[in-house]
Each structure stands twice: as structure tokens, then as C-alpha cells.
Design a protein around this motif. Structure first.
Motif, PDB file in Angstrom:
ATOM      1  N   VAL A  55       0.811  -1.214   0.000  1.00 48.12           N
ATOM      2  CA  VAL A  55       0.000   0.000   0.000  1.00 48.12           C
ATOM      3  C   VAL A  55       0.847   1.268   0.000  1.00 48.12           C
ATOM      4  CG1 VAL A  55      -1.772   1.282   1.288  1.00 48.12           C
ATOM      5  CG2 VAL A  55      -1.912  -1.206   1.115  1.00 48.12           C
ATOM      6  N   LEU A  56       2.003   1.214   0.619  1.00 48.04           N
ATOM      7  CA  LEU A  56       2.861   2.400   0.698  1.00 48.04           C
ATOM      8  C   LEU A  56       3.308   2.853  -0.690  1.00 48.04           C
ATOM      9  CD1 LEU A  56       5.130   1.536   3.752  1.00 48.04           C
ATOM     10  CD2 LEU A  56       3.757   3.622   3.539  1.00 48.04           C
ATOM     11  N   ASP A  57       3.258   4.144  -0.920  1.00 49.80           N
ATOM     12  CA  ASP A  57       3.839   4.750  -2.118  1.00 49.80           C
ATOM     13  C   ASP A  57       5.307   5.005  -1.793  1.00 49.80           C
ATOM     14  OD1 ASP A  57       4.688   6.333  -4.194  1.00 49.80           O
ATOM     15  OD2 ASP A  57       3.305   7.991  -3.799  1.00 49.80           O
ATOM     16  N   TYR A  58       6.157   4.071  -2.190  1.00 46.80           N
ATOM     17  CA  TYR A  58       7.566   4.115  -1.796  1.00 46.80           C
ATOM     18  C   TYR A  58       8.425   4.589  -2.950  1.00 46.80           C
ATOM     19  CZ  TYR A  58      12.149   2.626  -0.094  1.00 46.80           C
ATOM     20  OH  TYR A  58      13.472   2.610   0.307  1.00 46.80           O
ATOM     21  N   ASP A  59       9.335   5.515  -2.661  1.00 50.59           N
ATOM     22  CA  ASP A  59      10.295   6.020  -3.636  1.00 50.59           C
ATOM     23  C   ASP A  59      11.693   5.759  -3.094  1.00 50.59           C
ATOM     24  OD1 ASP A  59      11.136   7.609  -5.984  1.00 50.59           O
ATOM     25  OD2 ASP A  59      11.812   9.034  -4.456  1.00 50.59           O
ATOM     26  N   SER A  60      12.382   4.802  -3.697  1.00 49.74           N
ATOM     27  CA  SER A  60      13.688   4.405  -3.163  1.00 49.74           C
ATOM     28  C   SER A  60      14.746   5.486  -3.364  1.00 49.74           C
ATOM     29  CB  SER A  60      14.147   3.094  -3.806  1.00 49.74           C
ATOM     30  OG  SER A  60      14.252   3.228  -5.216  1.00 49.74           O
ATOM     31  N   LEU A  61      14.630   6.299  -4.411  1.00 52.72           N
ATOM     32  CA  LEU A  61      15.630   7.329  -4.667  1.00 52.72           C
ATOM     33  C   LEU A  61      15.695   8.335  -3.523  1.00 52.72           C
ATOM     34  CD1 LEU A  61      17.695   8.604  -6.602  1.00 52.72           C
ATOM     35  CD2 LEU A  61      15.793   9.853  -7.657  1.00 52.72           C
ATOM     36  N   SER A  62      14.544   8.784  -3.061  1.00 53.27           N
ATOM     37  CA  SER A  62      14.496   9.757  -1.959  1.00 53.27           C
ATOM     38  C   SER A  62      14.378   9.096  -0.605  1.00 53.27           C
ATOM     39  CB  SER A  62      13.302  10.689  -2.155  1.00 53.27           C
ATOM     40  OG  SER A  62      12.081   9.967  -2.115  1.00 53.27           O
ATOM     41  N   ALA A  63      14.203   7.757  -0.573  1.00 52.26           N
ATOM     42  CA  ALA A  63      13.987   7.011   0.674  1.00 52.26           C
ATOM     43  C   ALA A  63      12.784   7.563   1.432  1.00 52.26           C
ATOM     44  CB  ALA A  63      15.236   7.006   1.553  1.00 52.26           C
ATOM     45  N   THR A  64      11.712   7.868   0.698  1.00 53.03           N
ATOM     46  CA  THR A  64      10.476   8.355   1.310  1.00 53.03           C
ATOM     47  C   THR A  64       9.325   7.434   0.934  1.00 53.03           C
ATOM     48  OG1 THR A  64       9.908   9.781  -0.570  1.00 53.03           O
ATOM     49  CG2 THR A  64      11.214  10.768   1.215  1.00 53.03           C
ATOM     50  N   ALA A  65       8.304   7.465   1.762  1.00 57.28           N
ATOM     51  CA  ALA A  65       7.085   6.716   1.471  1.00 57.28           C
ATOM     52  C   ALA A  65       5.891   7.514   1.959  1.00 57.28           C
ATOM     53  CB  ALA A  65       7.114   5.340   2.142  1.00 57.28           C
ATOM     54  N   ILE A  66       4.790   7.364   1.263  1.00 56.65           N
ATOM     55  CA  ILE A  66       3.542   8.023   1.643  1.00 56.65           C
ATOM     56  C   ILE A  66       2.511   6.950   1.931  1.00 56.65           C
ATOM     57  CG2 ILE A  66       1.653   9.497   0.844  1.00 56.65           C
ATOM     58  CD1 ILE A  66       3.737  11.003  -0.855  1.00 56.65           C
ATOM     59  N   TRP A  67       1.927   7.042   3.118  1.00 55.50           N
ATOM     60  CA  TRP A  67       0.834   6.162   3.509  1.00 55.50           C
ATOM     61  C   TRP A  67      -0.465   6.977   3.430  1.00 55.50           C
ATOM     62  CZ3 TRP A  67      -0.147   1.136   4.673  1.00 55.50           C
ATOM     63  CH2 TRP A  67      -1.358   0.855   5.306  1.00 55.50           C
ATOM     64  N   GLY A  68      -1.438   6.471   2.703  1.00 52.90           N
ATOM     65  CA  GLY A  68      -2.700   7.189   2.573  1.00 52.90           C
ATOM     66  C   GLY A  68      -2.636   8.234   1.473  1.00 52.90           C
ATOM     67  N   GLN A  69      -3.526   9.199   1.553  1.00 57.61           N
ATOM     68  CA  GLN A  69      -3.651  10.209   0.510  1.00 57.61           C
ATOM     69  C   GLN A  69      -2.921  11.493   0.882  1.00 57.61           C
ATOM     70  OE1 GLN A  69      -5.084   9.816  -2.543  1.00 57.61           O
ATOM     71  NE2 GLN A  69      -5.196   7.675  -1.905  1.00 57.61           N
ATOM     72  N   PRO A  70      -2.098  12.023  -0.028  1.00 50.11           N
ATOM     73  CA  PRO A  70      -1.502  13.344   0.225  1.00 50.11           C
ATOM     74  C   PRO A  70      -2.584  14.423   0.203  1.00 50.11           C
ATOM     75  CG  PRO A  70      -0.411  12.187  -1.604  1.00 50.11           C
ATOM     76  CD  PRO A  70      -1.663  11.439  -1.292  1.00 50.11           C
ATOM     77  N   HIS A  71      -2.216  15.607   0.664  1.00 47.49           N
ATOM     78  CA  HIS A  71      -3.122  16.742   0.553  1.00 47.49           C
ATOM     79  C   HIS A  71      -3.301  17.099  -0.924  1.00 47.49           C
ATOM     80  CE1 HIS A  71      -3.289  17.807   4.857  1.00 47.49           C
ATOM     81  NE2 HIS A  71      -2.049  17.355   4.895  1.00 47.49           N
ATOM     82  N   PRO A  72      -4.458  17.608  -1.305  1.00 49.08           N
ATOM     83  CA  PRO A  72      -4.664  18.015  -2.707  1.00 49.08           C
ATOM     84  C   PRO A  72      -3.662  19.095  -3.113  1.00 49.08           C
ATOM     85  CG  PRO A  72      -6.748  17.982  -1.499  1.00 49.08           C
ATOM     86  CD  PRO A  72      -5.668  17.811  -0.477  1.00 49.08           C
ATOM     87  N   ILE A  73      -3.153  18.994  -4.321  1.00 49.76           N
ATOM     88  CA  ILE A  73      -2.178  19.965  -4.808  1.00 49.76           C
ATOM     89  C   ILE A  73      -2.863  21.294  -5.092  1.00 49.76           C
ATOM     90  CG2 ILE A  73      -0.672  20.563  -6.745  1.00 49.76           C
ATOM     91  CD1 ILE A  73       0.643  18.579  -5.003  1.00 49.76           C
ATOM     92  N   ASP A  74      -2.273  22.358  -4.564  1.00 45.88           N
ATOM     93  CA  ASP A  74      -2.707  23.717  -4.858  1.00 45.88           C
ATOM     94  C   ASP A  74      -1.808  24.249  -5.965  1.00 45.88           C
ATOM     95  OD1 ASP A  74      -3.322  26.392  -5.010  1.00 45.88           O
ATOM     96  OD2 ASP A  74      -3.258  26.754  -2.849  1.00 45.88           O
ATOM     97  N   ALA A  75      -2.367  24.426  -7.155  1.00 45.20           N
ATOM     98  CA  ALA A  75      -1.566  24.820  -8.318  1.00 45.20           C
ATOM     99  C   ALA A  75      -0.912  26.179  -8.141  1.00 45.20           C
ATOM    100  CB  ALA A  75      -2.435  24.821  -9.573  1.00 45.20           C
ATOM    101  N   LYS A  76      -1.386  26.977  -7.195  1.00 45.55           N
ATOM    102  CA  LYS A  76      -0.837  28.322  -6.997  1.00 45.55           C
ATOM    103  C   LYS A  76       0.419  28.312  -6.137  1.00 45.55           C
ATOM    104  CE  LYS A  76      -4.699  29.649  -5.280  1.00 45.55           C
ATOM    105  NZ  LYS A  76      -5.753  30.466  -4.637  1.00 45.55           N
ATOM    106  N   THR A  77       0.751  27.201  -5.522  1.00 42.10           N
ATOM    107  CA  THR A  77       1.887  27.155  -4.592  1.00 42.10           C
ATOM    108  C   THR A  77       2.965  26.225  -5.136  1.00 42.10           C
ATOM    109  OG1 THR A  77       0.734  25.435  -3.330  1.00 42.10           O
ATOM    110  CG2 THR A  77       0.497  27.703  -2.566  1.00 42.10           C
TER     111      THR A  77
END
Length: 228
Positions: free
Chosen positions: A66-88
Motif C-alpha cells: 500500500v505504501l507509495d515508496y520512492d527508493s531514490l528519496s527514501a520516502t514513502a507516503i501512507w494514505g492520501q496526500p493533501h490536494p495539490i494547490d496549483a498556486k503554490t
């Protein structure tokens, strides 16, 4: 149940509009797995940083799936990220491709928190023309994160060319007297370009958080996204 040696900061999002990340270096797979299980029970989303491949491999199979894992950055996201604000949107620039893991940690942090980013890679001063052709583009960003090792000249050069906030990230890339990023850090601290700020060596997460603070944080508070 959350193990007794962890005290989760579930109110950080309310205080700061920034979620707390799980720093996985130094934690065992069992400890990380227990935190993720707690997040699953409560319906929380989590950002995990410094999750190397060995620790990721030690997590329970259903969590790894289930984890969104990125080995290059050694980060993972569990669940849903916050919605992207195109202005930021934040620019993330690297001197070389060896600096990309640190830059990607910043990008993934911004993604989790709902901030867009643009990665501009391999524009170090050894080939200055590569940077000069991107200057007009960089001037459109209110905040630019610059990751550089060795002599870390790139943040100073960019700081002399654009008027936005420059957040430098010294990286541990380099030979000999580069001293694991200490030379890069000292060079940034001694920069003659006015107003450059820096975070600690290899701290892409910290640079992203500084950028989000500078931009005023998320426009809306998340729904219990953050823990420690």
C-alpha cells in the motif's frame, strides 16, 4: 496499539498547517510498522522519510503493497496526500544528478503537503550555460530550493540572479575536503549573495518545510494527516 516509546503529535497540522513526518533512520522495521498500523487504524495519512530499502523490506507485506515508496528519496507516503494547490509551486534545483536524492526528498515532502514543485536538475556552475538558459523560468517562482555539494557555488550564483527566496541545501556529495557536506555548508554560510538561507546537510525535508512556511503554509488545514 501505539508502542509506549512513541508519542504521536496529531495536533501539529492544526498548529502549523504542516504534518509531522516519520523519521525512519534509527527505527526498526517493527517500530515503523507499528506506527503505520496506528495510522491505518485511525485513517491517517503519513509521510515517512529516510526509509531505506532494508527497512522498507522489513515491513509487513500488506504495508509494503500500500505504501507509495520512492527508493531514490527514501520516502514513502501512507494514505492520501493533501490536494495539490496549483498556486503554490516551488522550484527545486540541483547542481548535479548526485544531488537528486536530496532534492527528491524535498519534492516528495511538498507533494505530500499539497504543494507543487518543478525539478531542474544538473545545472551546476561547471557548465554555467545550463543554468543561464533557465534563469527566466526560475524568476517565476517565489521560492527556489537549491541542492548542491562540493563547493556549493550554485546557491550563491542563483542568489545573484533571481529575487525570490533561496533555500540552500548543502549535500554530502564530493571528494576529500568536501568533508561529507561540511565544506558546502560553510560555503553557503559565507555566501556574498544577500539573503540566502540554508538548512542542514542533506536535509531536503527541512528545506521543503522552510519553503512551505515562507509561503504561509497550506491554505486549508488538513484532516488529521500528521503524526510522529
Amino acid at each position: 496499539m501505539t508502542p509506549p516509546d512513541f508519542l504521536l503529535d496529531t495536533r501539529r497540522d492544526e498548529r502549523l498547517r504542516l504534518s509531522e513526518a516519520i523519521f525512519c533512520a534509527g527505527k526498526s522495521p517493527a517500530q515503523i510498522g507499528a506506527i503505520v498500523a496506528h495510522a491505518e487504524e485511525r485513517g491517517l495519512s503519513l509521510l515517512l522519510t529516510r526509509l531505506d530499502e532494508a527497512r522498507f523490506a522489513g515491513l509487513p507485506p500488506h504495508q509494503r503493497e500500500v505504501l507509495d515508496y520512492d527508493s531514490l528519496s527514501a520516502t514513502a507516503i501512507w494514505g492520501q496526500p493533501h490536494p495539490i494547490d496549483a498556486k503554490t509551486r516551488v522550484a527545486i534545483v540541483t547542481a548535479g544528478t548526485s544531488d537528486v536524492p536530496v532534492a527528491r526528498e524535498a519534492a516528495r515532502t511538498l507533494l505530500f503537503e499539497g504543494f507543487g514543485s518543478e525539478e531542474i536538475v544538473d545545472v551546476g556552475v561547471a557548465g554555467l550555460w545550463r543554468l543561464l538558459r533557465r534563469v527566466d523560468e526560475l524568476r517565476t517562482f517565489p521560492v527556489v530550493i537549491v541542492a548542491a555539494g562540493m563547493d556549493a557555488a550554485l546557491p550563491s550564483v542563483i542568489g545573484g540572479l533571481i529575487g525570490g527566496l533561496i533555500i540552500a541545501v548543502p549535500t554530502s556529495v564530493g571528494y576529500g575536503v568536501a568533508a561529507g557536506g561540511q565544506t558546502a555548508l560553510n560555503a553557503i554560510l559565507a555566501s556574498c549573495a544577500p539573503g540566502i538561507v540554508t538548512v542542514n546537510i542533506d536535509n531536503g525535508y527541512g528545506a521543503a518545510c522552510a519553503a512551505m512556511r515562507a509561503l504561509g503554509g497550506r491554505t486549508t488545514k488538513g484532516e488529521d494527516h500528521g503524526t510522529s
